[in-house]
Structures are given as C-alpha cells and as structure tokens.
Motif scaffolding. Structure first.
Motif, PDB file in Angstrom:
ATOM      1  N   LEU A 148       0.788  -1.226  -0.219  1.00 10.91           N
ATOM      2  CA  LEU A 148       0.104   0.030  -0.153  1.00 10.91           C
ATOM      3  C   LEU A 148       0.857   1.197  -0.164  1.00 10.91           C
ATOM      4  CD1 LEU A 148      -2.508  -1.400   2.613  1.00 10.91           C
ATOM      5  CD2 LEU A 148      -2.673  -1.433   0.145  1.00 10.91           C
ATOM      6  N   LEU A 149       1.007   1.673  -1.177  1.00  8.84           N
ATOM      7  CA  LEU A 149       2.261   2.963  -1.220  1.00  8.84           C
ATOM      8  C   LEU A 149       1.555   4.047  -0.657  1.00  8.84           C
ATOM      9  CD1 LEU A 149       3.419   2.381  -4.751  1.00  8.84           C
ATOM     10  CD2 LEU A 149       4.339   1.533  -2.531  1.00  8.84           C
ATOM     11  N   ASP A 150       2.021   4.877  -0.083  1.00  7.90           N
ATOM     12  CA  ASP A 150       1.794   6.070   0.733  1.00  7.90           C
ATOM     13  C   ASP A 150       2.136   7.332  -0.126  1.00  7.90           C
ATOM     14  OD1 ASP A 150       0.713   8.014   2.388  1.00  7.90           O
ATOM     15  OD2 ASP A 150       2.510   8.080   3.723  1.00  7.90           O
ATOM     16  N   LEU A 151       1.274   7.622  -1.443  1.00  9.41           N
ATOM     17  CA  LEU A 151       1.813   8.619  -2.235  1.00  9.41           C
ATOM     18  C   LEU A 151       1.105   9.924  -1.738  1.00  9.41           C
ATOM     19  CD1 LEU A 151       0.859   6.464  -5.464  1.00  9.41           C
ATOM     20  CD2 LEU A 151       3.188   6.996  -4.684  1.00  9.41           C
ATOM     21  N   PRO A 152       2.064  11.063  -1.622  1.00 10.24           N
ATOM     22  CA  PRO A 152       1.602  12.278  -1.426  1.00 10.24           C
ATOM     23  C   PRO A 152       0.720  12.944  -2.555  1.00 10.24           C
ATOM     24  CG  PRO A 152       3.677  12.457  -1.935  1.00 10.24           C
ATOM     25  CD  PRO A 152       3.476  10.996  -1.750  1.00 10.24           C
ATOM     26  N   ALA A 181      10.545   8.597   0.859  1.00  8.86           N
ATOM     27  CA  ALA A 181      11.264   8.427  -0.255  1.00  8.86           C
ATOM     28  C   ALA A 181      11.071   9.335  -1.671  1.00  8.86           C
ATOM     29  CB  ALA A 181      11.415   6.668  -0.877  1.00  8.86           C
ATOM     30  N   PHE A 182       9.617   9.483  -1.557  1.00  8.93           N
ATOM     31  CA  PHE A 182       8.897  10.581  -2.670  1.00  8.93           C
ATOM     32  C   PHE A 182       9.588  11.514  -2.395  1.00  8.93           C
ATOM     33  CE2 PHE A 182       6.156  13.352  -4.749  1.00  8.93           C
ATOM     34  CZ  PHE A 182       5.614  12.526  -5.551  1.00  8.93           C
ATOM     35  N   PHE A 185      13.386  12.156  -3.203  1.00  6.57           N
ATOM     36  CA  PHE A 185      13.538  12.001  -4.646  1.00  6.57           C
ATOM     37  C   PHE A 185      13.262  13.438  -5.297  1.00  6.57           C
ATOM     38  CE2 PHE A 185      13.462  10.711  -9.105  1.00  6.57           C
ATOM     39  CZ  PHE A 185      14.322   9.613  -9.214  1.00  6.57           C
ATOM     40  N   TYR A 186      12.121  14.048  -4.930  1.00  7.51           N
ATOM     41  CA  TYR A 186      11.693  15.273  -5.426  1.00  7.51           C
ATOM     42  C   TYR A 186      12.588  16.527  -5.035  1.00  7.51           C
ATOM     43  CZ  TYR A 186       8.847  19.692  -5.241  1.00  7.51           C
ATOM     44  OH  TYR A 186       8.734  21.258  -5.486  1.00  7.51           O
ATOM     45  N   ASN A 187      13.027  16.462  -3.850  1.00  4.06           N
ATOM     46  CA  ASN A 187      14.181  17.428  -3.376  1.00  4.06           C
ATOM     47  C   ASN A 187      15.559  17.299  -4.247  1.00  4.06           C
ATOM     48  OD1 ASN A 187      12.468  18.980  -1.757  1.00  4.06           O
ATOM     49  ND2 ASN A 187      12.948  17.683   0.058  1.00  4.06           N
ATOM     50  N   LYS A 188      15.977  15.988  -4.437  1.00  6.54           N
ATOM     51  CA  LYS A 188      17.226  15.881  -5.099  1.00  6.54           C
ATOM     52  C   LYS A 188      16.975  16.264  -6.647  1.00  6.54           C
ATOM     53  CE  LYS A 188      19.619  14.848  -1.978  1.00  6.54           C
ATOM     54  NZ  LYS A 188      21.034  15.388  -1.596  1.00  6.54           N
ATOM     55  N   ASN A 231       2.291  18.132 -12.433  1.00  6.87           N
ATOM     56  CA  ASN A 231       0.438  18.399 -12.312  1.00  6.87           C
ATOM     57  C   ASN A 231      -0.154  17.288 -13.202  1.00  6.87           C
ATOM     58  OD1 ASN A 231       0.284  21.146 -11.513  1.00  6.87           O
ATOM     59  ND2 ASN A 231       1.625  21.735 -12.878  1.00  6.87           N
ATOM     60  N   PRO A 232      -0.557  16.221 -12.382  1.00  8.44           N
ATOM     61  CA  PRO A 232      -0.645  16.286 -10.992  1.00  8.44           C
ATOM     62  C   PRO A 232       0.518  15.440 -10.573  1.00  8.44           C
ATOM     63  CG  PRO A 232      -1.825  14.236 -12.014  1.00  8.44           C
ATOM     64  CD  PRO A 232      -1.125  15.115 -13.353  1.00  8.44           C
ATOM     65  N   LEU A 233       0.693  15.765  -9.166  1.00  4.31           N
ATOM     66  CA  LEU A 233       1.967  15.305  -8.474  1.00  4.31           C
ATOM     67  C   LEU A 233       2.110  13.646  -8.703  1.00  4.31           C
ATOM     68  CD1 LEU A 233       4.358  16.318  -6.649  1.00  4.31           C
ATOM     69  CD2 LEU A 233       3.031  15.709  -4.797  1.00  4.31           C
ATOM     70  N   ARG A 234       3.174  13.220  -9.058  1.00  2.00           N
ATOM     71  CA  ARG A 234       3.001  11.752  -9.285  1.00  2.00           C
ATOM     72  C   ARG A 234       4.505  11.453  -9.427  1.00  2.00           C
ATOM     73  NH1 ARG A 234       0.964  10.063 -15.191  1.00  2.00           N
ATOM     74  NH2 ARG A 234       2.476  11.405 -16.452  1.00  2.00           N
ATOM     75  N   PHE A 235       4.835   9.948  -9.105  1.00  2.00           N
ATOM     76  CA  PHE A 235       6.334   9.330  -9.516  1.00  2.00           C
ATOM     77  C   PHE A 235       5.925   8.817 -10.949  1.00  2.00           C
ATOM     78  CE2 PHE A 235       9.859   6.914  -9.547  1.00  2.00           C
ATOM     79  CZ  PHE A 235      10.956   7.385  -8.580  1.00  2.00           C
ATOM     80  N   ALA A 236       6.403   9.108 -11.748  1.00  2.00           N
ATOM     81  CA  ALA A 236       6.363   8.802 -13.086  1.00  2.00           C
ATOM     82  C   ALA A 236       7.460   7.754 -13.631  1.00  2.00           C
ATOM     83  CB  ALA A 236       6.206   9.796 -14.160  1.00  2.00           C
ATOM     84  N   VAL A 237       7.302   6.788 -14.384  1.00  2.00           N
ATOM     85  CA  VAL A 237       8.313   5.932 -15.100  1.00  2.00           C
ATOM     86  C   VAL A 237       7.787   5.663 -16.492  1.00  2.00           C
ATOM     87  CG1 VAL A 237       9.104   4.682 -13.006  1.00  2.00           C
ATOM     88  CG2 VAL A 237       7.153   3.697 -14.191  1.00  2.00           C
ATOM     89  N   LYS A 238       8.656   5.341 -17.277  1.00  2.00           N
ATOM     90  CA  LYS A 238       8.299   5.159 -18.769  1.00  2.00           C
ATOM     91  C   LYS A 238       8.294   3.354 -18.976  1.00  2.00           C
ATOM     92  CE  LYS A 238       9.757   7.359 -22.077  1.00  2.00           C
ATOM     93  NZ  LYS A 238      10.584   8.071 -23.434  1.00  2.00           N
TER      94      LYS A 238
END
Length: 406
Positions: A148-152, A181-182, A185-188, A231-238
């Motif tokens: 259960l990922l805790d995605l902001p 971790a999210f 990663f965002y700050n880095k 927009n929207p806030l998300r961790f994206a991968v291809k």
C-alpha cells in the motif's frame, strides 16, 4: 554492520530460540502462525536500540503488552532480545514483567547495551559531531503492508532538506513509508535541476539520484526515466513508450518497486559521500518477499536484490517453492566457478556461497536449519508440505489410470 546471531528469551510465543544468520541471506519458511514474523520483529527490536541512540532518530522497542511470553495464563518474569554482529559486538534489550525485587531476582544477567553505545560513539556519533567522515549503517524492515504505497497528493509540508540520520527515520517500522522516499527524490531532482542550469548541461547528475535510478532499472529492466511530475503530483516511469504513474502499475510492480525506491533512497541519503551508496553495509528484513510477485519474478527477485545491494544482509520470509528453487540455483552456481559454462542463463546467475546463506524451517517450538552441509544446498525436506499437494495429485492420477485400464 552485519548480524551473526539472534537469541530470543520469553519473546511472544518463543520461550527460547537462538539462530545463526547468514551474512548475505537468511531464509525463513514455515506455516502461518509458526513465528516467522516474530523473528523479524525481534531483530527489529534489537536494532531499535541503535536508532534510539543516534541523534534525531527513534527506533521500535517492546510493546507495552503482548511481547512477554505467557504460559498457563502466567507471564514470564521478562523477555529479552539479544543480537551479536559478525565482528563480535553483542547487546540485548530487556523488558520486565514488573519492577519488583522478586521479578528482578528471576532474571539472569545479560549483556546490556554499554558495548553497543561505545561502538556507536566511536564509529558514528563522534565523527559526525566533529565533521569527520563516517559510514552510517542502514537498517530497514518491510512488512506485508508495503504493497500500500503512501503517495502524497500535494507538496504541502515537504521538508526542504535532508540530514544523513533521516535515512533511518521509521526504518524499522514494518508498514509502508514510501512518502519519505518520494519527498527525498523530489528534493534531489530540484537540486539536480539547479546544478544543470548552473553548468548549462543536462549531463550533470547527482550521484545519489543516479544510485536510485540504477537500482530501479536493475530490478525493472522494462522501466526507465523515473522522475517526479507536478501536475498532477506523481512518481512517473516509462514503460513500453508510455509514461505511467507508479500507482497505475500492478500490485507486483508497486510492492517491489516501492521497496527498491525506499531502500535505495535511504542508502543514498545515509552515505552520499560514497562512490556507490548501494554498496554500503545494510541489514534489511522483508516479510513475504514473494508478495504479489508472479512465479517468474519470484525466481529472480533474490538474485536481483543481492546483486543490486552487494553488501546488504537480507533476512526474508517466504511461503514460495519458487524462492527455494531460485536460491538453490544460486547456491549451485557458486559450485560451478571455474567450469566452462556455455549457457548464458547459467552464467548470468549470481553465485552465492553456502557460507553466506542460512535457511530455517520455523515451527512454533524451534527453527530447524535446512542447509545440507555436504551438498551446500537447501535440504529436500524443506518442500515436504508442498510435496503433499503433489502426492494428492498423483493419487487422483492413479485413480484415473486405473479406471481407464478397467
């Protein structure tokens, strides 16, 4: 820091248990209710003393109720968890039933935590206070709720910076904590973008971020270009040319990907000074390492984790015969070093020395070693409860053949 031995006294359903841990991998198998998670919790409580002692971090400890062994409706005088490292450093944590003198008299002497605190002072706290170089050990515990990922949902409340000790925040809580971790990663990524503008080159990257990217693509060759979108806030991968939010991926992807991102970001945060933060020493516990994974993934997950984190000690539980099969393949591969191997599949397997592995069948009363010393493989008796299913199938097949012949 790697662990060599775990000892439990009067801990939950375990009145007494001691087990040697493999320096690279310890595999725990057993029926539901046998106490596999209890062993992981015991290790987490023992390691919690380290986190509690370090600046700005807190680690888990005994629960107020439920951790002291009970028999015939009577609590034992105490419970104790003892850990010893491969270097001979030992300590224990104790919880008393009560503070009476009578109870104190029933508790055998232990090691306490003095030696551990002296070690942490000399190897971590004092170098940190003096601004000197040091390597921060990493510990992490991943329970079954990691799926259960805790995605902001927004950037509100995001911290702007991270300290090295932040790598251990909530590290031994078994529930999911992908959000930290999210944020890291965002700050880095923002820091990396500033450097690229400063140098006017997109080739400039942060080594810490590169370490996490390597971990992701090593475990998931079909995923690429992980990044944060706003927009929207998300961790994206291809994946196959499509940009996806990781929340759109299957449960198997999310479960393993969340673990890999969390662990690699903690290692990068803890030791950003290293050329390869993923090569730092760590102790990682994973409950049900096969959770939500297809059998093909189960066959490769241990090898991929061990290769991606080459100095991490993994302690895992499983119910899966595919995990057992895969582990024996890696153990057998180590015996073929020096042979002329034509098969690319076999050559690509990570060799795993039997001395680096421990495996146990956990029951309510004991933890029985499953390593065959002579063969350097897991003993066949490990699969007895799986073979029972096969025997039932064979019986039905025999009935079918008998009727056909009649």
């Amino acid at each position: 820091m790697k662990l060599k031995c775990l000892t439990l006294e009067n801990f939950r359903a375990k009145p007494s248990l001691s087990m040697t841990l493999g320096p690279r991998l310890t595999l725990l198998m057993g029926a539901n209710g046998s106490g596999k998670t209890t062993l992981l919790d015991g290790i987490a409580i023992g390691l919690g003393e380290i986190l509690t002692y370090l600046p700005g971090v807190s680690g888990m400890t005994f629960k107020k109720r439920g951790d002291i062994h009970q028999r015939d409706n009577h609590l034992a005088p105490y419970t104790r968890v003892s850990l010893e490292t491969a270097q001979g450093l030992g300590w224990d944590r104790l919880q008393r039933r009560d503070n009476s003198k009578k109870t104190a008299g029933e508790i055998p002497p232990g090691r306490g935590v003095k030696a551990l605190k002296q070690y942490l002072d000399s190897s971590v706290v004092e170098p940190w206070a003096a601004g000197e170089s040091f390597e921060l050990p990493v510990f992490a515990y991943y329970g079954v709720s990691r799926a259960l990922l805790d995605l902001p949902l927004s950037r509100k409340g995001f911290p702007k910076s991270h300290e090295r000790f932040d790598a251990l925040t909530n590290a031994l809580n078994a529930d999911t904590r992908f959000k930290s971790a999210f944020v890291w990663f965002y700050n880095k990524e923002n820091e990396e973008h500033r450097l690229q503008k400063q140098h006017k080159s997109f080739d400039v990257t942060l080594p810490e971020l590169d370490a996490v990217r390597r971990a992701i693509t090593r475990l998931f060759p079909d995923l690429s270009e992980p990044h944060i979108e706003l927009n929207p806030l998300r961790f994206a991968v291809k994946q196959e040319g499509e940009w996806l939010n990781i929340a759109q991926l299957s449960d198997g992807y999310q479960t393993l990907l969340g673990l890999v991102i969390d662990l690699s970001s903690r290692m990068a945060m803890a030791n950003p000074q290293l050329d390869d933060p993923l090569a730092a020493e760590a102790v990682v516990m994973i409950d049900e390492v096969d959770l939500h994974l297809h059998p093909e993934w189960q066959r490769r997950v241990l090898g991929d984790l061990l290769a991606t984190f080459p100095n991490t000690q993994f302690i895992v539980t499983t119910h899966s015969p595919f995990i057992v099969e895969a582990l024996n393949n890696h153990l057998k591969r180590s015996q073929l070093d020096g042979f002329d191997i034509a098969s690319e599949t076999i050559r690509s397997l990570l060799p795993l020395s039997p001395e680096a592995v421990a495996a146990y069948h956990v029951t309510p009363n004991e933890a029985q070693s499953l390593m065959d010393v002579d063969l350097g493989l897991l003993d066949d008796k490990l699969l007895g409860h799986f073979n029972a299913i096969n025997r039932l199938y064979d019986e039905m097949r025999d009935i079918e053949w008998e009727h056909r012949e009649a």
